[in-house]
Design a protein around this motif. Structure first.
Motif, PDB file in Angstrom:
ATOM      1  N   SER A 173       0.925  -0.963  -0.366  1.00 56.68           N
ATOM      2  CA  SER A 173      -0.112   0.172  -0.158  1.00 56.68           C
ATOM      3  C   SER A 173       1.394   1.328   0.118  1.00 56.68           C
ATOM      4  O   SER A 173       2.011   1.494   0.393  1.00 56.68           O
ATOM      5  CB  SER A 173      -1.248  -0.054   1.414  1.00 56.68           C
ATOM      6  N   PHE A 174       0.482   2.250  -0.673  1.00 55.19           N
ATOM      7  CA  PHE A 174       1.038   3.200  -0.954  1.00 55.19           C
ATOM      8  C   PHE A 174       0.345   4.647  -0.615  1.00 55.19           C
ATOM      9  O   PHE A 174      -0.438   4.637  -0.762  1.00 55.19           O
ATOM     10  CB  PHE A 174       1.631   3.600  -1.854  1.00 55.19           C
ATOM     11  N   LEU A 175       0.397   6.006   0.363  1.00 50.76           N
ATOM     12  CA  LEU A 175      -0.613   6.489   0.484  1.00 50.76           C
ATOM     13  C   LEU A 175       0.427   8.166   0.455  1.00 50.76           C
ATOM     14  O   LEU A 175       1.332   8.168   1.258  1.00 50.76           O
ATOM     15  CB  LEU A 175      -1.242   6.404   1.396  1.00 50.76           C
ATOM     16  N   TYR A 176      -0.245   9.232  -0.066  1.00 49.10           N
ATOM     17  CA  TYR A 176       0.219  10.388   0.282  1.00 49.10           C
ATOM     18  C   TYR A 176      -0.730  11.505   1.060  1.00 49.10           C
ATOM     19  O   TYR A 176      -2.505  11.150   0.220  1.00 49.10           O
ATOM     20  CB  TYR A 176       0.849  11.009  -1.067  1.00 49.10           C
ATOM     21  N   ARG A 177      -0.602  12.134   1.328  1.00 49.94           N
ATOM     22  CA  ARG A 177      -1.954  12.645   1.821  1.00 49.94           C
ATOM     23  C   ARG A 177      -0.573  14.686   2.544  1.00 49.94           C
ATOM     24  O   ARG A 177      -0.047  14.432   2.257  1.00 49.94           O
ATOM     25  CB  ARG A 177      -2.009  12.558   3.505  1.00 49.94           C
TER      26      ARG A 177
END
Length: 634
Positions: free
Chosen positions: A382-386
């Motif tokens: 999983s990859f997540l940018y915020r």
């Protein structure tokens, strides 16, 4: 505890995978969007499942996942669905729960006999809960909850109506084009938590599915928490691929009320979220703020694609005006407030892309975008940018962020799960984040990072061994020399946990854990922590009695090197105490099933601190070195 209630419901009425839709599969909180999509595609292509063993043929499904799901699922021919409301009322199962608990040692707040309630608790030390619920499968649910916290009065003084908190809900699903209808108390969950998310949601951990928020927009509420829910009416209409939800809610919520002056209107300096109404100040703040909220969601979904528009608006009785601290410069303020967003997701083979772009009423922006990858049953990532503006504000939101509230943060998170063999699993994540503005106890813009690696070894169904290492460096104020300006420095914390579980036979399971913590090793006064426990679980098959017992020993140099540990509790109860200083803790749980209609749970727990003459602070201070709690539930 709605999450725990949902799991127990699936234990009693396992989810039929031959007919479960995406919303029901999400309620398990165990399946990633790719795994859900693969199950539905497999079912459409090959028809209904003939056996649980067939699940191994679904792409991205492995034995470890199937073992986790096994207690909550089944494959069967479609059971009779009662479509009319009358049939649902007649076929529902009613449950009545009563729980009472008490800390046996008296704290400072119970010793005063003053008529001024500012310095003592006028109520009894018991904490109690009553809940009635009637549920007909997943189609109808209604009931009420009543709760009282320790120290709150009961049928007298500030609580002349008995319990401090009452909640009523009525919730029905699948009535023609009405997908769901809520009257009374309910929760709203939209997008990825930037606008409003009132149900449970997890953040960083060993499970990659935590990166994405998954839930139906409208859900019933029957927990004992007094803060995060709506009270009014909500409805979801579904027509083919389109779904629309609207709701309206009005509640009296707690706040710190200031009457104002001749030149200033009354205002609320902050919202209270503890739910306690014991002392005079807590009682005065009860229901001091009126909150009208309304909004909704319009979504379009296919098997692989989803897009939605979300909106929520708040009108308050009094303006919110936070104290004039620099870190509050961009805080929530005013009488009117709103959040608006678009959310989206797309599944392509083994890739699932998702995100939400949000804005508040002052046009401050927030974005979250993520990607889940299931390469096969042996690897997933999983990859997540915020990126959330320092000015963006939202109420009752719960996005994937390092901050408690989704504001003032940008960051990148990545995790991986590897199953190289049937008995070995490796989980790891890394998170890098930046806070562009000041925060509480952080008087400068800062950056931090967080790493975790966990290895789980399970050679058979009887034995499981796991070891986890975590490193976190999040800067905070550090000013031992009382300088005129607070220096902000990184103070790293490391933790290593190893735990062992062995199923001795069909009745007994033994568990043990050792955990170490190191805080700020470079400081002149670093803190170290140690925690260990041994636990025995007794759960015989087809016997009325079951139980478990645990004994723990802990020793830390201070609060910064504290350690938390989840504990078994009575049904729907939970306990995650904090361990610091030096001492012991033990607890014993017992459950006896008198009949199909009557069960009783008991729990006794105790802290014993070595060398301490008092425990706690303020009105919760206890003289002595012991703190014991007794809990009873029927």
């Amino acid at each position: 505890d709605s999450y725990l209630q949902g799991l127990v419901h699936f234990l009693k009425e396992p989810l039929n995978l031959n007919y479960a839709d995406e919303g029901l599969l999400q309620e398990l909180h165990l399946l990633s969007p790719v795994q859900i999509s693969n199950l539905i595609s497999y079912r459409k292509l090959l028809g209904n499942f003939l056996s649980i063993y067939e699940l191994q043929a679904i792409p991205s499904w492995d034995l470890d996942l199937i073992r986790k799901l096994r207690p909550y699922i089944t494959v069967a021919e479609k059971t009779l669905v009662f479509k009319s409301l009358k049939d649902r009322f007649n076929t529902g199962e009613s449950t009545l729960l009563f729980r009472i608990s008490q800390v046996l040692e008296k704290s400072k707040g119970y010793f005063s006999n003053s008529s001024n309630a500012t310095n003592f608790y006028p109520g009894s030390p018991q904490k109690s809960l009553i809940r009635y619920k009637n549920k007909s499968g997943n189609l109808l649910q209604y009931g009420f909850t009543a709760a009282k916290d320790a120290g709150e009065q009961f049928f007298k003084g500030a609580q002349k109506n008995g319990f401090d908190f009452y909640s009523v809900h009525f919730f029905v699903r699948k009535l023609g084009i009405i997908k769901s209808l809520a009257i009374g108390d309910f929760t709203i969950n939209m997008g990825q938590g930037l606008t409003q998310w009132q149900s449970i949601a997890f953040n960083k951990g060993a499970e990659i599915i935590n990166a994405k928020r998954q839930s139906d927009v409208l859900r019933p509420y029957n927990s004992a928490g007094e803060i995060v829910f709506n009270r009014g009416v909500g409805i979801t209409i579904q027509q083919k691929k389109w779904e629309t939800t609207t709701f309206i809610s009005y509640r009296k919520i707690d706040g710190n009320f200031h009457p104002g002056t001749a030149d200033e209107e009354p205002y609320i300096s902050s919202l209270q979220v503890s739910g306690y109404h014991r002392t005079a100040s807590e009682v005065n703040g009860r229901g001091s703020q009126g909150q009208l909220s309304f909004g909704g969601n319009v979504g379009y979904s296919t098997e692989k694609f989803h897009a939605g528009i979300n909106a929520v608006h708040y009108d308050f009785q009094y303006s919110i005006k936070k104290p004039d601290y620099l870190y509050n410069k961009f805080g929530l303020s005013g009488k009117r407030f709103g959040n608006y967003s678009v959310d989206y997701s797309y599944t392509y083979r083994n890739l699932h892309f998702f995100g939400e772009a949000a804005t508040d009423e002052q046009a401050h922006k927030a974005f979250i975008n993520g990607l889940l990858i299931n390469t096969d049953s042996k690897a997933s990532m999983s990859f997540l940018y915020r990126h959330l503006s320092k000015s963006y504000q939202a109420l009752y939101s719960n996005a994937f962020t390092e901050n408690t509230n989704p504001t003032n943060e940008s960051g990148f998170y990545s995790s991986i799960t590897l199953n190289p063999t049937g008995f070995l699993r490796i989980d790891a994540y890394a998170d890098f984040y930046h806070f562009p503005w000041l925060k509480y106890r952080t008087d400068a813009p800062t950056s931090g990072h967080d790493y975790m690696t966990q290895v789980t070894y399970q050679p058979d169904k009887q034995v499981e061994l796991s070891s986890r290492f975590r490193y976190q460096n999040k800067p905070i104020n550090y000013n031992p020399g009382d300088a005129s300006l607070n220096p902000v420095i990184g103070r790293p914390k490391q933790g290593w946990r190893t735990q062992f579980s062995y199923k001795i036979d069909k009745r007994f399971t033994f568990r043990s854990r050792i955990e170490l913590a190191w805080f700020d090793k470079k400081d002149e006064e670093p803190q170290n922590g140690f925690y260990t426990y041994a636990e025995v679980i007794y759960k015989p098959v087809l016997k009325p009695f079951s139980g478990n017992a645990r004994i723990s020993y802990f020793e830390t140099d201070g609060y910064e090197s504290r350690i938390y540990a989840f504990e078994n509790d009575v049904l729907y109860g939970y306990s995650i105490p904090v361990f610091f200083n030096k001492g012991y803790r033990y607890y014993v749980n017992g459950h006896y099933k008198f009949s199909k209609k009557l069960s009783v749970w008991t729990r006794f727990s105790r802290f014993i601190y070595v060398g301490k003459m008092e425990i706690g602070s303020g009105l919760d201070q206890i003289k002595g070195n012991k703190k014991s709690e007794l809990k009873f539930q029927v």
